[in-house]
Write a protein that holds these residues in place. Sequence first.
Motif, PDB file in Angstrom:
ATOM      1  N   THR A   1      -3.606  84.196   4.636  1.00  0.00           N
ATOM      2  CA  THR A   1      -3.726  82.746   4.851  1.00  0.00           C
ATOM      3  C   THR A   1      -4.658  82.136   3.806  1.00  0.00           C
ATOM      4  O   THR A   1      -4.431  81.011   3.354  1.00  0.00           O
ATOM      5  CB  THR A   1      -4.240  82.415   6.268  1.00  0.00           C
ATOM      6  OG1 THR A   1      -5.459  83.128   6.522  1.00  0.00           O
ATOM      7  CG2 THR A   1      -3.216  82.780   7.326  1.00  0.00           C
ATOM      8  N   ASP A   2      -5.708  82.868   3.422  1.00  0.00           N
ATOM      9  CA  ASP A   2      -6.599  82.389   2.355  1.00  0.00           C
ATOM     10  C   ASP A   2      -5.855  82.303   1.027  1.00  0.00           C
ATOM     11  O   ASP A   2      -6.005  81.339   0.270  1.00  0.00           O
ATOM     12  CB  ASP A   2      -7.799  83.329   2.184  1.00  0.00           C
ATOM     13  CG  ASP A   2      -8.936  83.059   3.168  1.00  0.00           C
ATOM     14  OD1 ASP A   2      -8.973  81.970   3.773  1.00  0.00           O
ATOM     15  OD2 ASP A   2      -9.798  83.950   3.322  1.00  0.00           O
ATOM     16  N   LEU A   3      -5.055  83.323   0.739  1.00  0.00           N
ATOM     17  CA  LEU A   3      -4.308  83.337  -0.519  1.00  0.00           C
ATOM     18  C   LEU A   3      -3.265  82.218  -0.535  1.00  0.00           C
ATOM     19  O   LEU A   3      -3.090  81.543  -1.559  1.00  0.00           O
ATOM     20  CB  LEU A   3      -3.628  84.695  -0.726  1.00  0.00           C
ATOM     21  CG  LEU A   3      -2.861  84.851  -2.045  1.00  0.00           C
ATOM     22  CD1 LEU A   3      -3.806  84.750  -3.249  1.00  0.00           C
ATOM     23  CD2 LEU A   3      -2.091  86.178  -2.083  1.00  0.00           C
ATOM     24  N   GLY A   4      -2.590  82.001   0.580  1.00  0.00           N
ATOM     25  CA  GLY A   4      -1.581  80.936   0.663  1.00  0.00           C
ATOM     26  C   GLY A   4      -2.184  79.573   0.376  1.00  0.00           C
ATOM     27  O   GLY A   4      -1.589  78.741  -0.319  1.00  0.00           O
ATOM     28  N   LEU A   5      -3.381  79.345   0.896  1.00  0.00           N
ATOM     29  CA  LEU A   5      -4.061  78.067   0.656  1.00  0.00           C
ATOM     30  C   LEU A   5      -4.424  77.925  -0.826  1.00  0.00           C
ATOM     31  O   LEU A   5      -4.247  76.864  -1.426  1.00  0.00           O
ATOM     32  CB  LEU A   5      -5.321  77.978   1.518  1.00  0.00           C
ATOM     33  CG  LEU A   5      -5.949  76.595   1.640  1.00  0.00           C
ATOM     34  CD1 LEU A   5      -5.078  75.675   2.491  1.00  0.00           C
ATOM     35  CD2 LEU A   5      -7.343  76.686   2.239  1.00  0.00           C
ATOM     36  N   LEU A   6      -4.893  79.012  -1.407  1.00  0.00           N
ATOM     37  CA  LEU A   6      -5.252  79.003  -2.825  1.00  0.00           C
ATOM     38  C   LEU A   6      -4.015  78.716  -3.691  1.00  0.00           C
ATOM     39  O   LEU A   6      -4.073  77.948  -4.657  1.00  0.00           O
ATOM     40  CB  LEU A   6      -5.865  80.354  -3.206  1.00  0.00           C
ATOM     41  CG  LEU A   6      -6.679  80.424  -4.498  1.00  0.00           C
ATOM     42  CD1 LEU A   6      -7.808  79.406  -4.494  1.00  0.00           C
ATOM     43  CD2 LEU A   6      -7.233  81.833  -4.684  1.00  0.00           C
ATOM     44  N   VAL A   7      -2.894  79.322  -3.322  1.00  0.00           N
ATOM     45  CA  VAL A   7      -1.635  79.085  -4.045  1.00  0.00           C
ATOM     46  C   VAL A   7      -1.219  77.620  -3.906  1.00  0.00           C
ATOM     47  O   VAL A   7      -0.809  76.973  -4.873  1.00  0.00           O
ATOM     48  CB  VAL A   7      -0.527  80.024  -3.520  1.00  0.00           C
ATOM     49  CG1 VAL A   7       0.844  79.592  -4.023  1.00  0.00           C
ATOM     50  CG2 VAL A   7      -0.812  81.462  -3.952  1.00  0.00           C
ATOM     51  N   MET A   8      -1.343  77.081  -2.687  1.00  0.00           N
ATOM     52  CA  MET A   8      -0.977  75.687  -2.479  1.00  0.00           C
ATOM     53  C   MET A   8      -1.818  74.760  -3.368  1.00  0.00           C
ATOM     54  O   MET A   8      -1.299  73.853  -4.006  1.00  0.00           O
ATOM     55  CB  MET A   8      -1.188  75.308  -1.013  1.00  0.00           C
ATOM     56  CG  MET A   8      -0.643  73.934  -0.674  1.00  0.00           C
ATOM     57  SD  MET A   8      -1.604  73.118   0.603  1.00  0.00           S
ATOM     58  CE  MET A   8      -3.032  72.609  -0.336  1.00  0.00           C
ATOM     59  N   TYR A   9      -3.115  75.041  -3.437  1.00  0.00           N
ATOM     60  CA  TYR A   9      -3.995  74.194  -4.253  1.00  0.00           C
ATOM     61  C   TYR A   9      -3.782  74.408  -5.744  1.00  0.00           C
ATOM     62  O   TYR A   9      -4.295  73.642  -6.563  1.00  0.00           O
ATOM     63  CB  TYR A   9      -5.465  74.448  -3.899  1.00  0.00           C
ATOM     64  CG  TYR A   9      -5.941  73.656  -2.709  1.00  0.00           C
ATOM     65  CD1 TYR A   9      -6.021  72.262  -2.758  1.00  0.00           C
ATOM     66  CD2 TYR A   9      -6.302  74.292  -1.521  1.00  0.00           C
ATOM     67  CE1 TYR A   9      -6.452  71.534  -1.673  1.00  0.00           C
ATOM     68  CE2 TYR A   9      -6.737  73.563  -0.425  1.00  0.00           C
ATOM     69  CZ  TYR A   9      -6.808  72.181  -0.510  1.00  0.00           C
ATOM     70  OH  TYR A   9      -7.233  71.458   0.577  1.00  0.00           O
TER      71      TYR A   9
END
Length: 340
Positions: A238-246
């Motif tokens: 979930t942390d990585l997904g947020l980083l990818v989104m940003y």
Amino acid sequence: MSSVHPPGLDPEQLRGHLDRERPGLVSGPLSARLIQGGRSNLTYTVTDGTSRWVVRRPPLGHVLATAHDMKREHRVIEALHPTAVPVPEPLLLCEDDSVLGAPFYVMEFVEGTPYRTAEELAPLGPERTRDTVLGLVDTLVDLHAVDPGSVGLGDFGRPEGFLDRQLRRWGKQLDASRNRELAGIDELHAVLGRALPASPSATVVHGDYRLDNVLIGDDDRIRAVLDWEMSTLGDPLTDLGLLVMYSQKLELPDSPISTTAAAAGHPDAQELVERYAARSGRDTSAIAWYTAFAWFKLAVILEGIHYRYTLGQTVGAGFDRIGDLVPVFIEHGLTTLQEG
């Protein structure tokens, strides 16, 4: 003579408490400045003219105990401080409301820059920008490599059913701030629910991991990861997904949402995911789901801000444009799932 002080922090009261609990830490009268306010936890810098510290406390007025739990924030940075994860040294937790009117904690002041926009990154140039952002991935890998039990965080959250619970929570949040039709948002929520991936082993997750929540030193290395109020035990992706989104370029002029992705040299999403996978050894094949979930979560947060704006409950510039962003985030979420 009492000096003017920022709302929520009386320097004399704080000084008295520190002198009792940490004798010798402070060597003169304290002055304080609010550096980050709003609905989130309040952050102040405090100085005695020689040394500087940072104080965190909940927002003024009534707050939900679970949403702004100083003890949790202090606990996670205290647990992580001896590890490879760069966090400020926590110095004191005070749960006595009589000192500042709310629980608070004090930590060391760390020198560094939070980069919020592509314009702020531009002076670094492409190579340094790339290294800085890749360092963000490496630090995330370090965080997710910490064994929660070995640092006393074995009971810091409930990893079982984490993704399902998160999806339900943000669905409820959406229902609480609905006052207009939002094409596609129910579809996005439903598709995410039907395609829940199997989570890897639980780790400490930051919950809001992005470039402007870390301090970067003059050597372009991360000096401190900040803003742990969303942290828990859960699915690291979930942390990585947020980083990818940003790290996606949002073609939105005057957007109040900060994104650094347009900076020259900024690694693209694929490079970030590949670096994380190579360094962590985790399977990232379901990253499209986690990224779409991040788009959904941000759409819900933005819709909540828009909802309060329509009720006249928000003050400041940019809130009038937030509502226009929500359909863009929904569209990105749906597209990400289709392409994934």
